[in-house]
Design an enzyme around this catalytic site. Structure first.
Site, PDB file in Angstrom:
ATOM      1  N   ARG A   1      -4.341   5.653 -10.292  1.00  0.00           N
ATOM      2  CA  ARG A   1      -3.646   5.843  -9.117  1.00  0.00           C
ATOM      3  C   ARG A   1      -2.634   6.893  -8.800  1.00  0.00           C
ATOM      4  O   ARG A   1      -1.412   7.192  -9.224  1.00  0.00           O
ATOM      5  CB  ARG A   1      -2.751   4.486  -8.864  1.00  0.00           C
ATOM      6  CG  ARG A   1      -3.758   3.441  -8.142  1.00  0.00           C
ATOM      7  CD  ARG A   1      -3.387   2.212  -8.043  1.00  0.00           C
ATOM      8  NE  ARG A   1      -3.874   1.813  -6.725  1.00  0.00           N
ATOM      9  CZ  ARG A   1      -3.562   0.537  -6.196  1.00  0.00           C
ATOM     10  NH1 ARG A   1      -2.620  -0.369  -6.726  1.00  0.00           N
ATOM     11  NH2 ARG A   1      -4.123   0.127  -4.927  1.00  0.00           N
TER      12      ARG A   1
ATOM     13  N   GLN B   1      -5.774   9.919  -4.657  1.00  0.00           N
ATOM     14  CA  GLN B   1      -5.172   9.076  -3.758  1.00  0.00           C
ATOM     15  C   GLN B   1      -6.232   9.156  -2.550  1.00  0.00           C
ATOM     16  O   GLN B   1      -6.437   7.827  -2.058  1.00  0.00           O
ATOM     17  CB  GLN B   1      -3.742   9.654  -3.365  1.00  0.00           C
ATOM     18  CG  GLN B   1      -2.977   8.916  -2.785  1.00  0.00           C
ATOM     19  CD  GLN B   1      -1.500   9.279  -2.526  1.00  0.00           C
ATOM     20  OE1 GLN B   1      -1.228  10.408  -2.633  1.00  0.00           O
ATOM     21  NE2 GLN B   1      -0.743   8.428  -2.304  1.00  0.00           N
TER      22      GLN B   1
ATOM     23  N   ASP C   1      -9.076   6.379  -3.046  1.00  0.00           N
ATOM     24  CA  ASP C   1      -8.238   5.082  -3.460  1.00  0.00           C
ATOM     25  C   ASP C   1      -9.005   3.852  -2.686  1.00  0.00           C
ATOM     26  O   ASP C   1      -8.030   3.515  -1.693  1.00  0.00           O
ATOM     27  CB  ASP C   1      -6.773   5.192  -3.600  1.00  0.00           C
ATOM     28  CG  ASP C   1      -6.169   3.685  -4.058  1.00  0.00           C
ATOM     29  OD1 ASP C   1      -6.913   2.900  -4.367  1.00  0.00           O
ATOM     30  OD2 ASP C   1      -4.918   3.791  -4.233  1.00  0.00           O
TER      31      ASP C   1
ATOM     32  N   SER D   1      -6.581   0.807  -2.041  1.00  0.00           N
ATOM     33  CA  SER D   1      -5.392   0.720  -1.132  1.00  0.00           C
ATOM     34  C   SER D   1      -5.980   0.740   0.314  1.00  0.00           C
ATOM     35  O   SER D   1      -5.338   0.191   1.062  1.00  0.00           O
ATOM     36  CB  SER D   1      -4.817   2.080  -1.100  1.00  0.00           C
ATOM     37  OG  SER D   1      -4.064   2.077  -2.384  1.00  0.00           O
TER      38      SER D   1
ATOM     39  N   TYR E   1       3.726  -1.263 -11.624  1.00  0.00           N
ATOM     40  CA  TYR E   1       3.140  -2.498 -11.120  1.00  0.00           C
ATOM     41  C   TYR E   1       4.191  -3.461 -11.644  1.00  0.00           C
ATOM     42  O   TYR E   1       4.969  -3.405 -12.486  1.00  0.00           O
ATOM     43  CB  TYR E   1       1.645  -2.522 -11.774  1.00  0.00           C
ATOM     44  CG  TYR E   1       0.792  -1.443 -11.390  1.00  0.00           C
ATOM     45  CD1 TYR E   1       0.277  -1.866 -10.211  1.00  0.00           C
ATOM     46  CD2 TYR E   1       0.538  -0.628 -12.033  1.00  0.00           C
ATOM     47  CE1 TYR E   1      -0.695  -1.035  -9.615  1.00  0.00           C
ATOM     48  CE2 TYR E   1      -0.487   0.493 -11.512  1.00  0.00           C
ATOM     49  CZ  TYR E   1      -1.051   0.305 -10.127  1.00  0.00           C
ATOM     50  OH  TYR E   1      -1.994   0.823  -9.581  1.00  0.00           O
TER      51      TYR E   1
HETATM   52  P1  NAD Z   1      -0.839  -5.366  -6.034  1.00  0.00           P
HETATM   53  O1  NAD Z   1      -1.965  -5.389  -5.125  1.00  0.00           O
HETATM   54  O2  NAD Z   1      -1.183  -5.054  -7.263  1.00  0.00           O
HETATM   55  O3  NAD Z   1       0.193  -6.573  -5.920  1.00  0.00           O
HETATM   56  C1  NAD Z   1       0.758  -6.801  -4.736  1.00  0.00           C
HETATM   57  C2  NAD Z   1       2.269  -6.944  -4.755  1.00  0.00           C
HETATM   58  O4  NAD Z   1       2.555  -8.082  -5.537  1.00  0.00           O
HETATM   59  C3  NAD Z   1       2.991  -5.918  -5.776  1.00  0.00           C
HETATM   60  O5  NAD Z   1       4.110  -5.228  -4.931  1.00  0.00           O
HETATM   61  C4  NAD Z   1       3.829  -6.705  -6.789  1.00  0.00           C
HETATM   62  O6  NAD Z   1       5.093  -6.214  -7.148  1.00  0.00           O
HETATM   63  C5  NAD Z   1       3.697  -7.975  -6.111  1.00  0.00           C
HETATM   64  N1  NAD Z   1       4.149  -9.177  -6.977  1.00  0.00           N
HETATM   65  C6  NAD Z   1       3.483  -9.215  -8.194  1.00  0.00           C
HETATM   66  N2  NAD Z   1       3.980 -10.488  -8.523  1.00  0.00           N
HETATM   67  C7  NAD Z   1       4.822 -10.851  -8.073  1.00  0.00           C
HETATM   68  C8  NAD Z   1       5.649 -12.372  -7.943  1.00  0.00           C
HETATM   69  N3  NAD Z   1       5.632 -13.122  -9.111  1.00  0.00           N
HETATM   70  N4  NAD Z   1       6.415 -12.490  -6.815  1.00  0.00           N
HETATM   71  C9  NAD Z   1       6.347 -11.602  -5.898  1.00  0.00           C
HETATM   72  N5  NAD Z   1       5.737 -10.399  -5.778  1.00  0.00           N
HETATM   73  C10 NAD Z   1       4.946 -10.056  -6.979  1.00  0.00           C
HETATM   74  O7  NAD Z   1      -0.206  -4.099  -5.535  1.00  0.00           O
HETATM   75  P2  NAD Z   1      -0.348  -2.691  -5.064  1.00  0.00           P
HETATM   76  O8  NAD Z   1      -0.479  -2.657  -3.498  1.00  0.00           O
HETATM   77  O9  NAD Z   1      -1.562  -2.165  -5.928  1.00  0.00           O
HETATM   78  O10 NAD Z   1       0.848  -1.919  -5.284  1.00  0.00           O
HETATM   79  C11 NAD Z   1       1.505  -1.818  -6.681  1.00  0.00           C
HETATM   80  C12 NAD Z   1       2.269  -0.512  -6.750  1.00  0.00           C
HETATM   81  O11 NAD Z   1       1.310   0.545  -7.000  1.00  0.00           O
HETATM   82  C13 NAD Z   1       3.062  -0.167  -5.879  1.00  0.00           C
HETATM   83  O12 NAD Z   1       4.376   0.754  -6.655  1.00  0.00           O
HETATM   84  C14 NAD Z   1       2.414   0.976  -4.955  1.00  0.00           C
HETATM   85  O13 NAD Z   1       3.385   1.745  -4.332  1.00  0.00           O
HETATM   86  C15 NAD Z   1       1.679   1.527  -6.014  1.00  0.00           C
HETATM   87  N6  NAD Z   1       0.336   2.143  -5.607  1.00  0.00           N
HETATM   88  C16 NAD Z   1       0.040   3.424  -5.810  1.00  0.00           C
HETATM   89  C17 NAD Z   1      -0.789   4.115  -5.338  1.00  0.00           C
HETATM   90  C18 NAD Z   1      -1.124   5.598  -5.486  1.00  0.00           C
HETATM   91  O14 NAD Z   1      -0.489   6.187  -6.205  1.00  0.00           O
HETATM   92  N7  NAD Z   1      -2.205   6.218  -5.303  1.00  0.00           N
HETATM   93  C19 NAD Z   1      -1.669   3.332  -4.389  1.00  0.00           C
HETATM   94  C20 NAD Z   1      -1.411   1.919  -4.431  1.00  0.00           C
HETATM   95  C21 NAD Z   1      -0.461   1.458  -4.783  1.00  0.00           C
END
Ligand code: NAD
Length: 380
Positions: A122, A127, A130, A133, A228
């Protein structure tokens, strides 16, 4: 170079990995695109649309598999698809080896080079590729539409001569990509939205969408250095559940998306908490494939328990197949562009994207998670 696009075999899968816009751009670069007859039908794309984009339609899947240098899929291949691939073929798909160990083992044995898109780093460089996403965006949107459809109430506040109707109250648990899209969609429909996450960084994103952020007092670091969420201790999990319970009791809809990488989804809604929701309430559990955030969730099913609807569908992105395919296709196109040099698909292991997502190559397993999945399957 020939890029092959087969019809998807997974149950309920309606997406297609490459859409005509991508086929046209790849063709313009001198890449031949072969599409299996009918591959886009469920995503409302006809063979004629592909032909007009310069792609060839292969009537037989066998022919397609035999000629493709690079085969692009959405889901993992089934065993007979792997058997039809020529050794040395590149396969690009969402493999999720822990759910598909047999396919993974067959890919190694067949000498296929597999690019597992779920392993893309990520980073800024990756990006545009991805798919996790883009497909989470589709699933988050669809979750709200499905919930609105199952709820016998309006989402927006309505002031009419027939009286004033209060807006629906929506709680989103987990404010990652899917959760943020669910918040945005529920807000656009006029609901009052609250969102809970363990990552402090989520507050600003939630508030910028016009929702209220809810957090729990947790005395442990809930976020990894990569941004994460980490798995919580049972004590912290109890604190989280107590906070969620207070909001859930007044909610009409709850969309749960909480995930921790490579672990079972955290259980954040007990059966009693779900039963304590408003009559007719709806829960859509986007974490169903990882075990579910709600104790009542039955993966793959929509159920009604004491008047509370719990939706555990496993592939909500496939329910918006036309746009989800468009996004997936654009991601894959960027990946092909990244690896395409001098008329060939070239893998350079000094590149981080290749190191992270090429999981099988030359009969070898290059990824620890894949190795573990195959070993678990052998031991079972
Ligand atoms: P994910 O699908 O892995 O998880 C979904 C959400 O569940 C996350 O926000 C996580 O904090 C939350 N979560 C986990 N345990 C929990 C709990 N016990 N109670 C409540 N919430 C809980 O998440 P994602 O969409 O992959 O995003 C995770 C991180 O990765 C974020 O910081 C996001 O900005 C980042 N991200 C970066 C990129 C990139 O740079 N290309 C792309 C996608 C996501």
């Amino acid at each position: 170079m020939i890029v092959g696009v087969p019809a998807e075999k997974g149950e309920g899968e309606q997406r297609v990995a490459v859409v005509p816009e991508t086929a046209a751009r790849l063709t313009a670069k001198g890449i031949e695109v072969h599409v299996a007859a009918g591959a886009g039908a469920a995503a409302r794309i006809s063979d004629e649309d592909y032909r007009q984009a310069g792609a060839k339609i292969d009537a037989s899947a066998q022919m397609l598999f035999a000629v493709a240098d690079v085969l692009v899929k959405v889901g993992a291949p089934v065993l007979h698809e792997v058997a039809g691939l020529t050794p040395g073929t590149m396969l690009i798909c969402l493999l999720f080896a822990r759910f598909n160990p047999e396919a993974a083992r067959a890919l190694v044995a067949r000498g296929i080079t597999t690019i597992a898109l779920e392993n893309l780093p990520r980073t800024t460089a990756a990006q545009a590729m991805d798919v996790l996403s883009s497909q989470s965006t589709a699933a988050g949107y669809r979750a709200v539409i499905v919930a609105a459809n199952a709820l016998g109430k309006f989402f927006p506040m309505l002031m009419t001569p027939a009286g004033t109707i209060a807006p629906a109250r929506v709680l989103v648990i987990g404010a990652g990509v899917a959760g943020l899209q669910a918040i945005a969609t529920a807000r656009r429909l006029g609901a009052t939205v609250e969102a809970f996450d363990v990552r402090a960084a989520a507050r600003e994103e939630v508030e910028s969408l016009g929702a209220k952020f809810i957090s729990a007092e947790i005395e442990e670091v809930a976020e990894s250095t990569e941004g994460y969420a980490r798995a919580l201790s049972e004590r912290a999990q109890r604190s989280a559940r107590a906070v969620i319970d207070g909001v859930l009791a007044h909610a009409d809809v709850c969309i749960t998306t909480a995930l921790v990488p490579n672990q079972r989804a955290p259980l954040l809604i007990t059966a009693e908490m779900a039963q304590g929701m408003r009559p007719g309430a709806v829960i859509v559990d986007l974490a169903a494939a990882q075990g579910g955030n709600c104790a009542l969730t039955q993966p793959g099913k929509d159920i009604v328990s004491n008047g509370i609807t719990v939706i555990g569908r496993l592939n909500l992105a496939a329910e918006v197949a036309a746009d989800a395919s468009r996004m997936y296709s654009r991601n894959v196109e960027k990946l092909i562009e990244h690896f395409y040099r001098d008329g060939r698909f070239r893998i350079d292991f000094s590149d981080e994207i290749a190191r992270r997502c090429v999981v099988t190559h030359g009969g070898e397993i290059l990824h620890d998670e894949l190795r573990a999945a195959i070993e678990r399957e052998r031991a079972a």
